[in-house]
Scaffold this active site. Structure first.
Site, mmCIF file in Angstrom:
data_model
loop_
_atom_site.group_PDB
_atom_site.id
_atom_site.type_symbol
_atom_site.label_atom_id
_atom_site.label_comp_id
_atom_site.label_asym_id
_atom_site.label_seq_id
_atom_site.Cartn_x
_atom_site.Cartn_y
_atom_site.Cartn_z
ATOM 1 C CD GLU A 120 -48.382 -89.987 63.487
ATOM 2 O OE1 GLU A 120 -47.697 -90.291 64.481
ATOM 3 O OE2 GLU A 120 -48.234 -88.940 62.860
ATOM 4 C CG HIS A 190 -42.849 -87.262 52.820
ATOM 5 N ND1 HIS A 190 -41.612 -87.314 53.395
ATOM 6 C CD2 HIS A 190 -43.554 -86.408 53.589
ATOM 7 C CE1 HIS A 190 -41.572 -86.539 54.452
ATOM 8 N NE2 HIS A 190 -42.735 -85.976 54.594
#
Lengths: 369, 402
Positions: A120, A190
């Site tokens: 990322e 999540h």
């Protein structure tokens, strides 16, 4: 949602003088699991019903699309009109884990829609470089929960580039997209809603749509905007939200909150999925308690539309903000304190000043979902 | 008839009677008494050829022959078969929606967990990523507690609050959801071992997808600089979720990616190969030579998680081929059978026992109650006195005890 209704009961009491007894049964019916009764064998997932907007007529022909299809449409429009636009991220080539980039690689080529490895910090840093060099960079972070390795790049590099170079360089061509918010089974990693972390950083724009029509317009605005933007997409709406979305490109202005429903008794502010919860609350409050609610979709978290919210609160005298992120340091606290400062209310018992924030508590936003 | 013959016969008979093989009859019903050939018939120990490891910055590697005793073989078999059955049961429970959320299964990779555990001590440390059920078992947690954690019940190893990706045990630090985040942690644990001078090592596992995370390289640098007793192990199952290694990595020689750190590439489907390599690596670290990297070439039969069918980025033929040619459990079984170290019935017996164990665990995991609502907010902070946490609305206050 039921908790919001309880709030109205209290507010309604002070303004409409309704005897609590007559609403007692109503309260019980609406009352959530605030009691200590354990109902742990049943799922306590809060529900919401997606409420589609009316079909827009000003943007040309429309097509039935859900949220991820509207995102694909926006990206398709961008790649068609902007030859420098590139889309990259983890697994975007085959279409992405939420199918937001389906078909784009086949249509525009593998040099414009490509996968990155699992990194990322690298993705965002790379994206900043692409943007600074003049190309339109659309980076995807697979889940907002994974954005933290890139936090340094976003906050220290992207947000401050223009300022520290005296406007010589900027990465305004960068847009970062990430699925956001609770989904029911996401648990710790999540489900997160990290907009508050980024709201603390001048130089960035943070945008959260509530529906497909909004998503396409806002995403195209973010891509066109000359500032680095983070676009959070409510993942629970990817399939659940279906609307008639215009096929041609169109933009919805950033930093403009939208008043979805006018009202006179209380202002309700939210963004993303919570808008649909609040719309339902507003209609329940009207029906059962006779309370008239004004519902505002903030849309842009940073910089947020202070004027629209303040104007509404001046009219109604009450403000209720609801979001999924934890209470402490959540964006609602910023809104409520700004409104109170702007409207110059004294701290103790200003008239009609009930400012409440309804958020998941600091633990529940991970655990329950 | 010669004079010694009767004595021989008597002795043989005596030996046969003394060492008559009786399988361990479990206390519960349902086990048959195995009537098999006598103990003396089985080979107690054998030596097997194992694949040579590719080496990076090492003069010599682990031995190319591994010794296996009967007891060890049966134990490895039991461990791997338990993990296999437990994972398949988790698959079943997930499809029945009794397990929810995310579930990443380990079947196909059992040899890695079994081999590593065989080479290290219980006092050594281990940390891995989210595909952790196998390691949770090898590090000492019972199948019952693992399945109960998957179903989110109070009998689970993390009290039902962690789920599939967050299981822990003494000297086992999980169970980590964020890709690559566990690697600097592992280096830190190794530093603690070095600092405390306790001759322990830390086994830090990650996958081929995580191998491209920046924080790994930061960990390699620190570990090498300070000669930390850290065994970095890359479980290369060829796919990072749906991306094959060729499409994600500029160099797929994961054992070389530590550059200045010595490395080994190991056949991760062979439990003996893994054991010998892990032993070699542990000795390397304990000798104060600093960190070492192992790449275990392995394979997972299931998709990345239960929401991934696993066949959109690889063919069913490929999965089938690995199952038939390189399955770790079958390989061990065939080795032992071909060297007469155990019988087919024995393996069947073990299978039956394990099935029963997993069934009992499932029964527990489906009937145990969920953690009570009062425990929802516990252990946010370490606090004394108890902390009040706001619930989903201003009037609901929950207590946090820790």
């Amino acid at each position: 949602m039921a908790a919001a209704a309880r709030l109205f009961l209290r507010g309604a009491n002070s303004k409409l003088s309704i005897a609590p007894g007559s609403l007692g049964t109503t309260l019980l019916k609406l009352s959530p699991n605030c009691s200590s009764r354990t109902k742990t064998q049943r799922r306590h997932a809060a529900h919401f019903t997606f409420q589609p907007d009316p079909v827009p007529s000003q943007y040309g022909p429309t097509q039935k699309m859900n949220l991820f299809q509207s995102i694909t449409s926006a990206l398709d429009n961008t790649l068609a009109s902007d030859p420098t636009a590139v889309i990259f991220g983890e697994d975007v080539a085959f279409g992405g884990v939420f199918r937001c980039t389906v078909g784009l690689r086949d249509k525009y080529g593998k040099d414009r829609v490509f996968n990155t490895p699992l990194c990322e910090q690298g993705i965002v840093g790379f994206g900043i470089g692409v943007a600074v060099a003049g190309a339109t960079a659309i980076a995807e972070i697979q889940f907002a929960d994974y954005i933290f390795p890139a936090f340094d790049q976003i906050v220290n590099e992207a947000a401050k580039y223009r300022y520290r170079s005296g406007n010589m360089f900027d990465c305004g061509n960068l847009t970062i997209r990430a699925p956001w918010g609770c989904v029911g089974h996401g648990s710790l990693y999540h489900s997160q809603s990290p907009e508050a972390f980024f709201a603390h950083c001048p130089g960035l724009k943070v945008v959260i749509p509530r529906s497909p029509i909004q998503a396409k317009g806002l995403l195209l605005s973010c891509i066109a905007d000359k500032n680095p933007c983070i676009f959070f997409e409510p993942k629970i709406l990817y399939r659940a939200a279906v609307e008639q979305v215009p096929e041609d490109p169109y933009t919805i202005p950033l930093s403009q909150a939208e008043v979805l429903q006018e009202g006179s008794d209380v202002t309700l502010v939210a963004w993303g999925t919570q808008i649909h919860v609040l719309k339902e609350v507003a209609s329940m409050a009207q029906e059962k308690l006779g309370v008239s609610c004004e519902v505002i979709d903030l849309q842009t978290i940073l910089p947020w539309d202070i004027e629209t919210v303040c104007k509404s609160v001046v009219k109604t005298g009450r403000l209720l903000i609801s979001h999924e992120a934890p209470v402490t340091g959540g964006f609602a606290s910023e809104i409520s304190s700004t409104v109170q400062v702007r409207l110059k209310w004294p701290v103790s018992h200003p008239p009609h000043s009930h400012v409440f924030t309804l958020c998941t508590d600091d633990v529940n936003c991970w655990c329950i979902h | 008839m010669t004079l010694y013959a009767p004595t021989c016969l008597v002795n043989a008979a005596l030996r046969a009677v003394q060492s008559r093989e009786i399988s361990l009859i479990p206390e519960n019903e349902g086990a048959r008494v195995v009537v098999s050939r006598s103990f003396a018939d089985f080979t107690p120990q054998a030596t097997f050829d194992i694949k040579k490891c590719d080496l990076h910055r090492l003069e010599e590697g682990p031995p190319v022959k591994a010794e296996l005793t009967r007891e060890q073989g049966l134990q490895y078999y039991r461990t791997m078969q338990t993990v296999r059955r437990m994972e398949l049961k988790a698959d079943q429970l997930y499809k029945q929606k009794i397990i929810r959320g995310f579930c990443h299964l380990y079947d196909g990779q059992e040899a890695c967990a079994a081999g590593i555990e065989a080479a290290i001590n219980p006092s050594d440390h281990l940390i891995t990523a989210y595909r952790a059920h196998g390691y949770t078992y090898t590090r000492g947690v019972s199948v019952k507690e693992i399945l109960a954690e998957l179903t989110g019940r109070r009998g689970g190893v993390a009290k039902g609050k962690g789920g599939s990706m967050h299981m822990y045990a003494p000297h086992f630090y999980g169970g980590n959801g964020i890709v690559g985040a566990q690697v600097p942690l592992g280096a830190g644990i190794a530093l603690a071992c070095q600092y405390q001078g306790n001759n322990q090592v830390c086994v830090t596992l990650y996958g081929d997808g995580a191998a491209n995370q920046g924080q790994l390289f930061e960990s390699y640098n620190m570990a090498a600089l300070w000669k930390l007793p850290c065994i970095f192990i890359c479980e290369n199952n060829k796919y990072g979720m749906g991306t094959s290694v060729e499409r994600a990595a500029a160099s797929t020689d994961y054992y070389k990616r530590g550059d200045f750190i010595p490395g080994l590439r190991v056949d991760g489907m062979d439990v003996l190969c893994v054991r010998e390599a892990a032993q070699f690596a542990a000795d390397h670290c304990r000798a104060g030579k600093g960190p070492i990297i192992m790449e275990l070439q392995t394979y997972r039969y299931h998709g990345h998680s239960m929401s991934d069918p696993g066949v959109s980025y690889r063919t069913r033929e490929e999965i089938q081929e690995v199952r038939s040619k390189s399955d770790p459990i079958s390989m061990l079984k065939e080795r032992m059978l071909s060297h007469n170290m155990a019988s087919v019935e024995e393996f069947k017996e073990i299978d039956i026992e394990i099935r029963k164990q997993v069934e009992d665990a499932t029964q527990f995991a489906t009937s145990d109650p969920e953690p009570p609502l009062e425990e929802l907010c516990n252990h946010i902070f370490s606090n004394n006195p108890l902390l009040e946490v706001r619930g989903t609305n201003p009037w609901s206050k929950l207590k946090s005890v820790s």
